[in-house]
Design an enzyme around this catalytic site. Structure first.
Site, PDB file in Angstrom:
ATOM      1  N   GLY A 168       3.453   1.270   1.135  1.00 15.08           N
ATOM      2  CA  GLY A 168       5.324   0.848   0.888  1.00 15.08           C
ATOM      3  C   GLY A 168       5.543   1.012   2.047  1.00 15.08           C
ATOM      4  O   GLY A 168       7.283   0.430   1.568  1.00 15.08           O
TER       5      GLY A 168
ATOM      6  N   ASP B  96       0.713  -1.151   0.133  1.00 13.45           N
ATOM      7  CA  ASP B  96       0.374  -0.050  -0.375  1.00 13.45           C
ATOM      8  C   ASP B  96       1.110   1.031   0.116  1.00 13.45           C
ATOM      9  O   ASP B  96       1.375   1.694  -1.124  1.00 13.45           O
ATOM     10  CB  ASP B  96      -0.944  -0.207   1.362  1.00 13.45           C
ATOM     11  CG  ASP B  96      -2.371   1.037   1.269  1.00 13.45           C
ATOM     12  OD1 ASP B  96      -2.303   1.312   0.365  1.00 13.45           O
ATOM     13  OD2 ASP B  96      -2.169   1.210   2.897  1.00 13.45           O
TER      14      ASP B  96
ATOM     15  N   ASP C 286      -7.073  -9.516   5.928  1.00 15.85           N
ATOM     16  CA  ASP C 286      -8.389  -8.917   6.613  1.00 15.85           C
ATOM     17  C   ASP C 286      -8.260  -7.213   7.254  1.00 15.85           C
ATOM     18  O   ASP C 286      -8.235  -6.773   6.416  1.00 15.85           O
ATOM     19  CB  ASP C 286      -7.784  -9.013   8.660  1.00 15.85           C
ATOM     20  CG  ASP C 286      -7.256  -7.786   8.824  1.00 15.85           C
ATOM     21  OD1 ASP C 286      -6.030  -7.494   7.934  1.00 15.85           O
ATOM     22  OD2 ASP C 286      -6.996  -7.110   9.598  1.00 15.85           O
TER      23      ASP C 286
ATOM     24  N   LEU D 131       7.552  -2.711   3.253  1.00 14.88           N
ATOM     25  CA  LEU D 131       8.519  -3.438   3.072  1.00 14.88           C
ATOM     26  C   LEU D 131       9.772  -2.402   3.218  1.00 14.88           C
ATOM     27  O   LEU D 131      10.333  -3.512   2.720  1.00 14.88           O
ATOM     28  CB  LEU D 131       7.805  -4.104   1.057  1.00 14.88           C
ATOM     29  CG  LEU D 131       8.781  -5.182   0.655  1.00 14.88           C
ATOM     30  CD1 LEU D 131       8.714  -5.867   1.268  1.00 14.88           C
ATOM     31  CD2 LEU D 131       7.502  -4.576  -0.526  1.00 14.88           C
TER      32      LEU D 131
HETATM   33  P1  IMP Z   1       1.706  -0.317   4.121  1.00 17.34           P
HETATM   34  O1  IMP Z   1       2.978  -0.235   4.839  1.00 17.34           O
HETATM   35  O2  IMP Z   1       1.381   0.817   3.727  1.00 17.34           O
HETATM   36  O3  IMP Z   1       2.787  -1.158   2.164  1.00 17.34           O
HETATM   37  O4  IMP Z   1       0.845  -1.276   4.171  1.00 17.34           O
HETATM   38  C1  IMP Z   1       0.898  -3.031   4.058  1.00 17.34           C
HETATM   39  C2  IMP Z   1      -0.070  -3.636   4.809  1.00 17.34           C
HETATM   40  O5  IMP Z   1      -0.811  -2.928   5.327  1.00 17.34           O
HETATM   41  C3  IMP Z   1       0.001  -4.626   4.221  1.00 17.34           C
HETATM   42  O6  IMP Z   1       0.162  -5.890   4.622  1.00 17.34           O
HETATM   43  C4  IMP Z   1      -1.798  -4.508   4.785  1.00 17.34           C
HETATM   44  O7  IMP Z   1      -1.875  -5.908   6.010  1.00 17.34           O
HETATM   45  C5  IMP Z   1      -2.130  -3.206   4.865  1.00 17.34           C
HETATM   46  N1  IMP Z   1      -2.946  -3.483   3.361  1.00 17.34           N
HETATM   47  C6  IMP Z   1      -2.566  -2.203   3.075  1.00 17.34           C
HETATM   48  N2  IMP Z   1      -3.909  -2.154   2.505  1.00 17.34           N
HETATM   49  C7  IMP Z   1      -5.097  -2.992   2.776  1.00 17.34           C
HETATM   50  C8  IMP Z   1      -6.509  -3.487   2.808  1.00 17.34           C
HETATM   51  O8  IMP Z   1      -6.543  -3.173   1.091  1.00 17.34           O
HETATM   52  N3  IMP Z   1      -6.888  -4.227   2.927  1.00 17.34           N
HETATM   53  C9  IMP Z   1      -6.635  -4.984   4.139  1.00 17.34           C
HETATM   54  N4  IMP Z   1      -4.762  -4.533   4.576  1.00 17.34           N
HETATM   55  C10 IMP Z   1      -4.554  -3.901   4.276  1.00 17.34           C
HETATM   56 MG    MG Z   2      -4.974  -5.847   8.787  1.00 17.74          MG
END
Ligand code: IMP
Ligand code: MG
Length: 175
Positions: free
Chosen positions: A103, A101, A157, A106
């Site tokens: 990032g 999402d 989830d 990661l």
């Molecule tokens: P980031 O650090 O913002 O890239 O978030 C990654 C994490 O956010 C993912 O591993 C998910 O656990 C959570 N996430 C991101 N988008 C969604 C979504 O649409 N539904 C549920 N969880 C999400």
């Molecule tokens: Mg979650």
């Protein structure tokens, strides 16, 4: 009250893409010592399907990192709740997540594991919400680019529900 809304990816579409990604990974890592690190909890189902499509021995480990709370809003903080137990020094490492999402998760983990001097460090995600990115993260294997909608299912989830859905769907949020 949260209800699933529309199906974003069917079981068949997911299966096809997982096979394709596993094929690329199998090609690139043939003959190499590959360690797959699943990012819990979201990578649970994707990782399980991915490894069953890789035709040589691999090592699997998990890191539990979370950036989201119980609802749909990011808390903008990465917490390591469970660390990997594998010594990844000198080995080929592939970080596995179901969805990227902002990032930030990661990005944080790639930096964290680069310090342990793996032979290589790459990432694979099934779903890429590219329009939401706040940090630039190199993705080596990407399944589907999806629009900025909150999705659930296939390990993902909402408030710890829906991980067991075999497909990926959007949810209706609100009261
Ligand atoms: P980031 O650090 O913002 O890239 O978030 C990654 C994490 O956010 C993912 O591993 C998910 O656990 C959570 N996430 C991101 N988008 C969604 C979504 O649409 N539904 C549920 N969880 C999400
Ligand atoms: Mg979650």
């Amino acid at each position: 009250m949260i209800e699933t809304d529309e199906i974003v990816l069917t079981e068949a579409a997911i299966r096809e893409k997982v096979k394709e990604l596993a094929g690329l990974i199998a090609r690139d890592y043939a003959g190499k010592d590959l360690v797959l690190i699943g990012i819990l909890k979201g990578a649970l189902v994707f990782l399980a399907d991915l490894i069953r499509n890789i035709p040589f021995p691999v090592t699997v480990d998990f890191v539990h990192a979370s950036s989201y709370g119980m609802g749909t809003e990011s808390m903008r903080a990465i917490r390591i709740k469970k660390e990997i137990e594998t010594d990844i020094g000198g080995r080929h490492v592939l970080l596995v997540d179901c969805i990227i999402d902002t990032g930030e998760t990661l990005d944080c983990l790639l930096k964290r594991y680069a310090e342990r001097k793996p032979a290589s460090l790459r990432s694979v995600v099934l779903l890429d919400k590219r329009s939401r990115r706040t940090v630039s993260v190199p993705l080596d294997y990407t399944g589907y680019v999806i629009p900025d909608k909150f999705v659930v299912g296939y390990g993902i989830d909402c408030g710890e529900q829906y991980r067991n859905l075999p497909y990926i769907a959007t949810v209706k949020t609100g009261t």
